[in-house]
Design an enzyme around this catalytic site. Structure first.
Site, mmCIF file in Angstrom:
data_model
loop_
_atom_site.group_PDB
_atom_site.id
_atom_site.type_symbol
_atom_site.label_atom_id
_atom_site.label_comp_id
_atom_site.label_asym_id
_atom_site.label_seq_id
_atom_site.Cartn_x
_atom_site.Cartn_y
_atom_site.Cartn_z
ATOM 1 N N ARG A 1 -15.144 -7.609 3.420
ATOM 2 C CA ARG A 1 -15.099 -8.038 1.845
ATOM 3 C C ARG A 1 -15.513 -9.304 2.007
ATOM 4 N NH1 ARG A 1 -9.395 -6.229 -0.129
ATOM 5 N NH2 ARG A 1 -8.865 -5.773 1.962
ATOM 6 N N ARG B 1 -5.865 -7.336 -9.777
ATOM 7 C CA ARG B 1 -6.664 -8.647 -9.566
ATOM 8 C C ARG B 1 -7.645 -8.625 -10.726
ATOM 9 N NH1 ARG B 1 -6.670 -7.731 -3.149
ATOM 10 N NH2 ARG B 1 -4.934 -9.019 -2.661
ATOM 11 N N ARG C 1 -15.023 -2.553 -1.486
ATOM 12 C CA ARG C 1 -13.901 -2.180 -0.672
ATOM 13 C C ARG C 1 -14.316 -2.362 0.598
ATOM 14 N NH1 ARG C 1 -13.441 3.705 -0.957
ATOM 15 N NH2 ARG C 1 -11.896 3.117 0.570
ATOM 16 N N CYS D 1 -0.844 1.140 -6.792
ATOM 17 C CA CYS D 1 -1.623 0.439 -6.524
ATOM 18 C C CYS D 1 -2.950 0.508 -7.583
ATOM 19 C CB CYS D 1 -2.395 0.840 -5.208
ATOM 20 S SG CYS D 1 -1.262 0.502 -3.579
ATOM 21 N N ASP E 1 0.632 -1.275 0.088
ATOM 22 C CA ASP E 1 -0.125 0.097 -0.044
ATOM 23 C C ASP E 1 1.045 1.316 -0.026
ATOM 24 O OD1 ASP E 1 -2.236 -1.412 0.090
ATOM 25 O OD2 ASP E 1 -2.533 -1.551 2.283
#
Length: 312
Positions: free
Chosen positions: A158, A135, A152, A244, A89
C-alpha cells in the site's frame, strides 16, 4: 511443567502479522523457559483475495471476517492453541469456545498516517488511497474536496501506491508502519482527537480456547490498562453492531487521575455528517463505559448514519 509442553501460536503470514507475533512471543520465551512455542502461519480470505475492492465484500463472500475467520477455525479445531491478531481486525463476537486474553502491552501507536503528503499540502481534488470506510469518512469530513479511491494489500504494497498511478497519498496505521520500520520520509501523523482510530487499533488480540492449557498458562500476561482501553472501545463497537466495514472511531485512554476516558465518532461515508461524544468512568468497568458512550452516540443521531452506511 515438563519439557513436553507445546503451545502452537498462529498468525497471518504477512510481514506485519509475523512481526506482531514475534513481539508478543519474545518476552514469553524467557518467562516460560519450559514451554516450546511453535509458530504456524494461516492464510485468510483477505490475503487470498486481493482483487475484491473492499474487505466487506471479501467477508460477505467467505461468510466471515476477511482477516480472522480461518485463524479462528484453526484455533477451534486444535490446529493452533493461540492466535495473535491485530485487534482492530477481530470481530467483537469471537468464535464459540474461545476467548480473548487481556491485551498485552505496550499498545502500538493508535494514530493514522497520511503517507506521501500532508493534508494541507494536498491540492484540491487530490487522490488518496484507502479501503477503510472509517478512514474514507473521516478524511472527507476534513477535506471534502479530495477524491478517495480503494486500495488493498499488505503494508509495503500500500505504501508503494503513494505517488504512483495518479494517487497522491495513502492512509495507513502508524502502528504497522512503526513495527515494520516503514514510516515514509514524507508523511503526516493525524491528530487522533480529530481523526479517531479504529477500535482496538495498535493493540494485539490474543485468542485462546476457553479452559485450555494455553488459556491457563497465559492468563496473567496482559496489561491491565491496555486491556481496559481495548475493552471499552470494543464494547462501544459491539453496541453499535459495527465492525471493520462501518465508519466508527474510538479511542480510550487512562487519565492522570486513573480514570478511563473514551472518545468516539460515527461519520457518514461522504463526510457530511458526524456525531462525536466522550465519556469517563472507572477503569474496572470498561464495557459499561463503552455501552454508555455508544448510547450517547445513538441518541445524537448515529443510528441514522449507520443505517445509511449499511444500505445495500
Amino acid at each position: 511443567m515438563g519439557d513436553e509442553t507445546l503451545v502452537i501460536v498462529g498468525s497471518r503470514a504477512s510481514a506485519l502479522a509475523k512481526k506482531q507475533a514475534a513481539e508478543w512471543l519474545d518476552p514469553l520465551r524467557a518467562r516460560f523457559p519450559d514451554v516450546r512455542f511453535k509458530r504456524v502461519l494461516i492464510t485468510e480470505g483477505g490475503d487470498r483475495d486481493r482483487q475484491t475492492a473492499t474487505l466487506a465484500e471479501v467477508a460477505a463472500t467467505t461468510g466471515g471476517s476477511a482477516f480472522s475467520s480461518d485463524q479462528e477455525r484453526a484455533l477451534v479445531e486444535g490446529e493452533a492453541d493461540v492466535i495473535v491478531h491485530s485487534l482492530k481486525d477481530l470481530p467483537t463476537t469471537v468464535a464459540e469456545g474461545t476467548m480473548l486474553l487481556p491485551s498485552p502491552g505496550p499498545r502500538g501507536d493508535v494514530r493514522d498516517v497520511l503517507c506521501g503528503a500532508t493534508l494541507a499540502g494536498l491540492p484540491k481534488g487530490a487522490v488518496v488511497g484507502t479501503g477503510a470506510p472509517r478512514r474514507i469518512a473521516q478524511l472527507l469530513a476534513l477535506r471534502p474536496d479530495l477524491n478517495v479511491v480503494p486500495i488493498r494489500g499488505n503494508v509495503p504494497g500500500r505504501i508503494k501506491h503513494a505517488g504512483r498511478g495518479g494517487i497522491h497519498a495513502v492512509l495507513l496505521a502508524a502502528a504497522g508502519l512503526n513495527r515494520l520500520g516503514l514510516m515514509p520520509e514524507v508523511h503526516e501523523i493525524l491528530d487522533p482527537h480529530q481523526f479517531l482510530p479504529s477500535p482496538g487499533q495498535g493493540a494485539l488480540g490474543i485468542q485462546v480456547r476457553t479452559g485450555s492449557l494455553a488459556a491457563h498458562l497465559l492468563a496473567a500476561t496482559g496489561d491491565a490498562h491496555v486491556d481496559a482501553c481495548a475493552r471499552a472501545e470494543r464494547a462501544l463497537l459491539a453496541e453499535l453492531h459495527g465492525g471493520c466495514s462501518v465508519p466508527v472511531g474510538a479511542w480510550a485512554q487512562i487519565t492522570p487521575e486513573g480514570l478511563l476516558h473514551l472518545s468516539a465518532a460515527v461519520t457518514s461515508l461522504d463526510g457530511t455528517a458526524q456525531v462525536t461524544t466522550t465519556g469517563t468512568g472507572p477503569v474496572d468497568a470498561p464495557e459499561k463505559l463503552g455501552a454508555c458512550v455508544a448510547a450517547d452516540l445513538l441518541a445524537e443521531g448515529a443510528a441514522r448514519i449507520l443505517a445509511q452506511t449499511r444500505r445495500p
